[in-house]
Write a protein that holds these residues in place. Sequence first.
Motif, PDB file in Angstrom:
ATOM      1  N   MET A 177      -1.364   8.624  -4.046  1.00 43.90           N
ATOM      2  CA  MET A 177      -2.155   7.727  -4.890  1.00 43.90           C
ATOM      3  C   MET A 177      -1.968   7.974  -6.383  1.00 43.90           C
ATOM      4  O   MET A 177      -2.610   7.316  -7.202  1.00 43.90           O
ATOM      5  CB  MET A 177      -3.633   7.847  -4.525  1.00 43.90           C
ATOM      6  CG  MET A 177      -4.003   7.265  -3.182  1.00 43.90           C
ATOM      7  SD  MET A 177      -3.807   5.453  -3.094  1.00 43.90           S
ATOM      8  CE  MET A 177      -5.147   4.923  -4.164  1.00 43.90           C
ATOM      9  N   CYS A 183       0.841  -1.195   0.000  1.00 39.58           N
ATOM     10  CA  CYS A 183       0.000   0.000   0.000  1.00 39.58           C
ATOM     11  C   CYS A 183       0.879   1.248   0.000  1.00 39.58           C
ATOM     12  O   CYS A 183       2.021   1.225   0.477  1.00 39.58           O
ATOM     13  CB  CYS A 183      -0.949   0.010   1.204  1.00 39.58           C
ATOM     14  SG  CYS A 183      -2.303  -1.182   1.040  1.00 39.58           S
ATOM     15  N   ARG A 189      -4.284  -4.863  -0.819  1.00 42.65           N
ATOM     16  CA  ARG A 189      -3.043  -5.082  -1.559  1.00 42.65           C
ATOM     17  C   ARG A 189      -1.853  -5.343  -0.642  1.00 42.65           C
ATOM     18  O   ARG A 189      -0.742  -5.601  -1.121  1.00 42.65           O
ATOM     19  CB  ARG A 189      -2.741  -3.861  -2.438  1.00 42.65           C
ATOM     20  CG  ARG A 189      -3.755  -3.637  -3.550  1.00 42.65           C
ATOM     21  CD  ARG A 189      -3.466  -2.359  -4.332  1.00 42.65           C
ATOM     22  NE  ARG A 189      -2.220  -2.448  -5.064  1.00 42.65           N
ATOM     23  CZ  ARG A 189      -2.101  -2.246  -6.376  1.00 42.65           C
ATOM     24  NH1 ARG A 189      -3.164  -1.940  -7.101  1.00 42.65           N
ATOM     25  NH2 ARG A 189      -0.928  -2.313  -6.963  1.00 42.65           N
ATOM     26  N   GLU A 198      -2.198   3.842 -12.959  1.00 40.56           N
ATOM     27  CA  GLU A 198      -2.363   2.435 -13.316  1.00 40.56           C
ATOM     28  C   GLU A 198      -3.789   2.141 -13.782  1.00 40.56           C
ATOM     29  O   GLU A 198      -4.025   1.293 -14.644  1.00 40.56           O
ATOM     30  CB  GLU A 198      -2.024   1.547 -12.120  1.00 40.56           C
ATOM     31  CG  GLU A 198      -0.546   1.530 -11.746  1.00 40.56           C
ATOM     32  CD  GLU A 198      -0.301   0.822 -10.414  1.00 40.56           C
ATOM     33  OE1 GLU A 198      -1.283   0.346  -9.800  1.00 40.56           O
ATOM     34  OE2 GLU A 198       0.867   0.738  -9.990  1.00 40.56           O
ATOM     35  N   ARG A 218      -1.259   4.880  -8.408  1.00 44.43           N
ATOM     36  CA  ARG A 218      -2.412   3.979  -8.495  1.00 44.43           C
ATOM     37  C   ARG A 218      -3.427   4.501  -9.515  1.00 44.43           C
ATOM     38  O   ARG A 218      -3.971   3.730 -10.311  1.00 44.43           O
ATOM     39  CB  ARG A 218      -3.083   3.859  -7.124  1.00 44.43           C
ATOM     40  CG  ARG A 218      -2.269   3.129  -6.090  1.00 44.43           C
ATOM     41  CD  ARG A 218      -2.338   1.626  -6.280  1.00 44.43           C
ATOM     42  NE  ARG A 218      -1.734   0.953  -5.135  1.00 44.43           N
ATOM     43  CZ  ARG A 218      -0.481   0.506  -5.115  1.00 44.43           C
ATOM     44  NH1 ARG A 218       0.289   0.652  -6.172  1.00 44.43           N
ATOM     45  NH2 ARG A 218      -0.024  -0.095  -4.027  1.00 44.43           N
TER      46      ARG A 218
END
Length: 234
Positions: free
Chosen positions: A171, A13, A38, A177, A174
């Motif tokens: 973030m 994370c 995760r 992604e 993320r």
Amino acid sequence: MELNGRELSWDGCVNVRDLGGLGQVRPGAVVRMEQPGRLTEAGWAAAWAHGVRTIVDLRDAGEREPDRAPRPAGITTVQVPLDPVGTPFYEHWKEIDNLASPLYFPAMLAEHPERVIAAVRAIASAAPGCVVFHCAGGKDRTGLLALVLLTLARATPGEIIADYLLTYERMRQRYDELGFRDQLTAVSELLASRNTTIEASLTSTIASLTMPGFLLENGLSGTELAALRTRLTT
């Protein structure tokens, strides 16, 4: 604690931080993060070593996914969905900001305080040990609950806003992604279209939040308030 003293490195994370040091919050009381699914085995071991014994999950049931590594048996997970899914409020704000900006915070506190109180109560009544609270990305539902806790703990607006903004940076990878556009830009543009900013929106929400009156007037008992204060500050 690691990094700058509040940010935690739990493998798997990227958006994990202890609220200790903000206002009167003591280190090791509460941690905010993105969804912990995760986390690797090493990540869960780090959470356990930090004292985590309760996780408050603010997501709706339909958002939950299996963990990549098993949670330690001694950690209790409490599910307290914060978004009032299926209500006129939810449908209204889904059209405006998809409940993904601080724009909806004042309306949420005014129209569905019972959801916020349920999450606060889960933290206040948790077993001894550190409490983690999270949603999906650890930004808005998590940010709203952090704002409430930190306002009670007398953190300054500047501290609360800076903590909220950290998530956009943490973030970013993320979101990349997932193919999302830069969220800080997207949210800033949304608020600009309504003649405000993230900072101004959060400042207004904090200023309007009377503590501990908001909690007590919306159903938190005096005993629960005392337990919450004890957890956060001693």
